[in-house]
Design an enzyme around this catalytic site. Structure first.
Site, PDB file in Angstrom:
ATOM      1  N   LYS A  77       0.851  -1.192   0.000  1.00  0.00           N
ATOM      2  CA  LYS A  77       0.000   0.000   0.000  1.00  0.00           C
ATOM      3  C   LYS A  77       0.883   1.238   0.000  1.00  0.00           C
ATOM      4  O   LYS A  77       1.973   1.236   0.594  1.00  0.00           O
ATOM      5  CB  LYS A  77      -0.894  -0.063   1.244  1.00  0.00           C
ATOM      6  CG  LYS A  77      -2.007   0.959   1.310  1.00  0.00           C
ATOM      7  CD  LYS A  77      -2.918   0.651   2.506  1.00  0.00           C
ATOM      8  CE  LYS A  77      -4.022   1.671   2.682  1.00  0.00           C
ATOM      9  NZ  LYS A  77      -4.939   1.307   3.787  1.00  0.00           N
ATOM     10  N   SER A 152      -9.806   1.312   2.928  1.00  0.00           N
ATOM     11  CA  SER A 152      -8.951   2.128   2.094  1.00  0.00           C
ATOM     12  C   SER A 152      -7.887   1.348   1.330  1.00  0.00           C
ATOM     13  O   SER A 152      -7.282   1.893   0.415  1.00  0.00           O
ATOM     14  CB  SER A 152      -8.262   3.177   2.952  1.00  0.00           C
ATOM     15  OG  SER A 152      -7.386   2.544   3.869  1.00  0.00           O
ATOM     16  N   SER A 176      -9.984  -1.244   6.984  1.00  0.00           N
ATOM     17  CA  SER A 176      -9.432  -0.959   5.648  1.00  0.00           C
ATOM     18  C   SER A 176      -8.769  -2.129   4.942  1.00  0.00           C
ATOM     19  O   SER A 176      -8.451  -2.026   3.753  1.00  0.00           O
ATOM     20  CB  SER A 176      -8.434   0.196   5.730  1.00  0.00           C
ATOM     21  OG  SER A 176      -9.130   1.407   5.796  1.00  0.00           O
TER      22      SER A 176
END
Lengths: 477, 93
Positions: A77, A152, A176
């Site tokens: 990420k 996310s 997330s």
């Protein structure tokens, strides 16, 4: 190469037997990336030096020093630092920033010989549940490109679901990793708070943030977790492996909470599919010989409201570092303080501004008692609820989300509707408990098959139970 | 009730410049967010002992520093404005 059916174990065996090399495998993923990323926007960048790293890994197979993770391609990420590589949390305020050190998880993966192949899209600073809040455009759900992948960690999850990566790292502050994993039909783990070092993870809510793995199987997620966990002197909230006492559990007992969640704008939030799906999961566990009990968690209905006080409070403090002085974007004003105003005004996106302002509000004199300290007290009550529940059961089963992936644009103008995506997931962050989403069924909407997930939660540092129960549930050997 | 002037005040405390349209959206959004979290009022809790929460940093002695200057170049490279071995900012006084 049959990427769909690959696992870390299969790759490892194939590399030992010389069937293919890490360089071959990275090239395969790069090919899929070139084919699919234009549409899905899961990656922000496929790293130029991925092949170089893969060559080093292949050397380890030659000299016999290879371990299970050696040569395994991992995407990360965009809020995790990998020295010498760009990292920006999908924010304009970090445009052009290059990481100056390795996150602890990167150190550990690189020591094991894993290949960090790229960085993935996300909601800006991990704030969102749809990956629409990225400064670089939304990621799309591989199962239906008119829908969000969740967030996310939407890029990391979509990359796994579309075979652009074997495994990835995400971060989970309120759901997330788990919510997108459910939306895209993959496995995602939020570990026990502190079991994986936060060093080198861009801070959002420091008492809540966790780095965790995403993969197609529980075994793959387990292999990555075993590599990245461990006490780290650079994160003083990281914990040793044996901090929590483990009770002896032969056949885990499963608890299903009766849930009386607060309603928002009527009942349209609550998708029947999730309820039906949970019932099917309960039946499956019973068929597998598990004892399933009903439990009470009276205060979890207040988890989301308490979370949306605690988290913004921490966000408002953590994001003060983006001032246009130390790194990233700088906008020139009349004087130093005006530089801050202009840099932050231009560099931070709408949702980030919302949370910074809410956080500032709930911490301000005259409101802190009503909001911040009240939310901390509620957090303690939620912790107590779980502690009590785990006296009688070993694993708690809930849906991961209230329904399948929603349409791009559907919730973006209603922050509270978006926040309610965290309804089943936020308690794990508020309590520090480990939780994992595993794929469970699907619903058909307009001819598209949309995955659903169920969430398994265990007491602190009992990831082993999640893996055991998750594997049996998915029929993994 | 959150008003435009409240948002302006919060933005000032947060060092964020807002445009007129930012402000309008934020007034509505923050009003609805605070309205939602207001259900915490239903919960009975004893607030006499204010807590920072269970997860807190454990401070350590600041000892055994790394060799001076080994990260300086990398870090300065990321700063928007530098002079010699320093990050440069506008005059404060």
């Amino acid at each position: 190469m049959d990427l769909k059916n690959l696992s870390i174990k299969k790759v490892h065996e194939a590399m030992i037997n010389g069937e293919f090399t890490s360089v071959d495998l990275v090239n395969e993923y790069k090919k899929v990336y070139e084919e699919k990323n234009g549409e899905l926007n899961a990656y922000l960048e496929f790293f130029d030096d991925a092949i170089e790293q893969a060559k080093e890994a292949d050397e380890k197979f030659k000299d016999g020093s290879a371990v299970l993770m050696t040569g395994i391609p991992v995407a990360i990420k965009d809020n995790i630092l990998f020295k010498g590589h760009k990292a920006g949390a999908a924010s304009k305020v970090l445009e052009g920033y290059t990481a100056t050190y390795d996150a602890d998880v990167i150190k550990k993966l690189r020591e094991a010989g894993a290949v960090i192949i790229g960085r993935t899209n996300m909601d800006e600073f991990a704030m969102g549940a749809s990956t629409e809040n990225s400064a670089y455009g939304p990621t799309k759900n591989p199962h239906d490109t008119s829908r969000v992948p969740g967030g996310s960690s939407g890029g990391s999850v979509a990359a796994v679901a579309s075979d652009m990566a074997l495994v990835t790292l995400g971060s989970d502050t309120g759901g997330s990793i788990r919510q997108p994993s459910a939306f895209c039909g993959v496995v995602g783990l939020k570990p026990t708070y502190g079991s994986v070092s936060r060093s080198g993870l861009m801070a959002m809510g420091s008492s809540l943030d966790c780095i965790g793995p995403i993969g197609k199987s529980v075994s793959d997620v387990e292999a990555v977790f075993e590599t990245i966990k461990g006490k780290d002197e650079m994160d003083s909230t990281s914990i040793p492996d044996d901090l929590y006492e483990k009770k002896n559990t032969k056949k885990p007992v499963i608890g299903v909470p009766t849930i009386n969640y607060p309603k928002y704008k009527g009942d349209e939030q609550w998708d029947l599919a999730s309820n039906e799906n949970l019932e099917k999961a309960v039946k499956k566990f019973k068929d597998l010989g598990y004892d399933v009990k009903t439990i009470e968690l009276p205060n979890i209905r207040y988890s989301v409201p308490a979370y949306y006080v605690v988290m913004p409070a921490e966000v408002s403090a953590n994001l003060s570092r983006f001032d246009g002085v130390k790194y990233g974007l700088h906008k020139d004003g009349e004087n130093l303080i005006d530089d801050y105003f202009k840099t932050r005004g231009e560099g931070l996106g709408a949702e980030v501004k919302r949370r910074v302002l809410v956080g500032t509000y709930v911490l301000s004199a005259g409101y802190a008692d009503q909001y911040y300290y009240k939310a901390q007290a509620v957090r303690d009550q939620i912790r107590a609820d779980y502690k009590k529940a785990f006296e009688n059961v070993d694993v708690i089963l809930t849906p991961t989300t209230a329904g399948p992936a929603f349409k791009i644009g559907e919730k973006i103008n209603d922050p509270v509707a978006m926040y309610l995506e965290d309804i089943f997931t936020s308690p794990a962050n508020m309590t520090g408990l480990p939780a994992m989403s595993v794929p469970s069924g699907a619903v058909s909407v307009n001819g598209k098959n949309l995955p659903l997930g169920v969430q398994l939660m265990a007491s602190h540092q009992r990831e082993d139970l999640l893996f055991k129960v998750g594997k049996e549930f998915l029929g993994e050997k | 009730m959150i008003e435009k002037k409240d948002i302006e005040h919060l933005a000032k405390l947060s060092r964020i410049e807002l445009t007129e349209s930012d402000n309008q959206g934020l007034t509505k959004d923050i009003e609805s967010i605070l309205g939602y979290v207001d259900q915490l009022k239903e919960v009975e809790a004893d607030l006499t002992e204010k807590k920072a929460g269970e997860n807190r940093n454990v401070l350590r002695e600041d000892e055994n520093p790394h060799e001076s200057g080994i990260h300086t170049k990398d870090i300065l490279k990321e700063a928007p404005s530098t002079e010699d071995n320093f990050i440069k900012v506008k005059n404060i006084l």
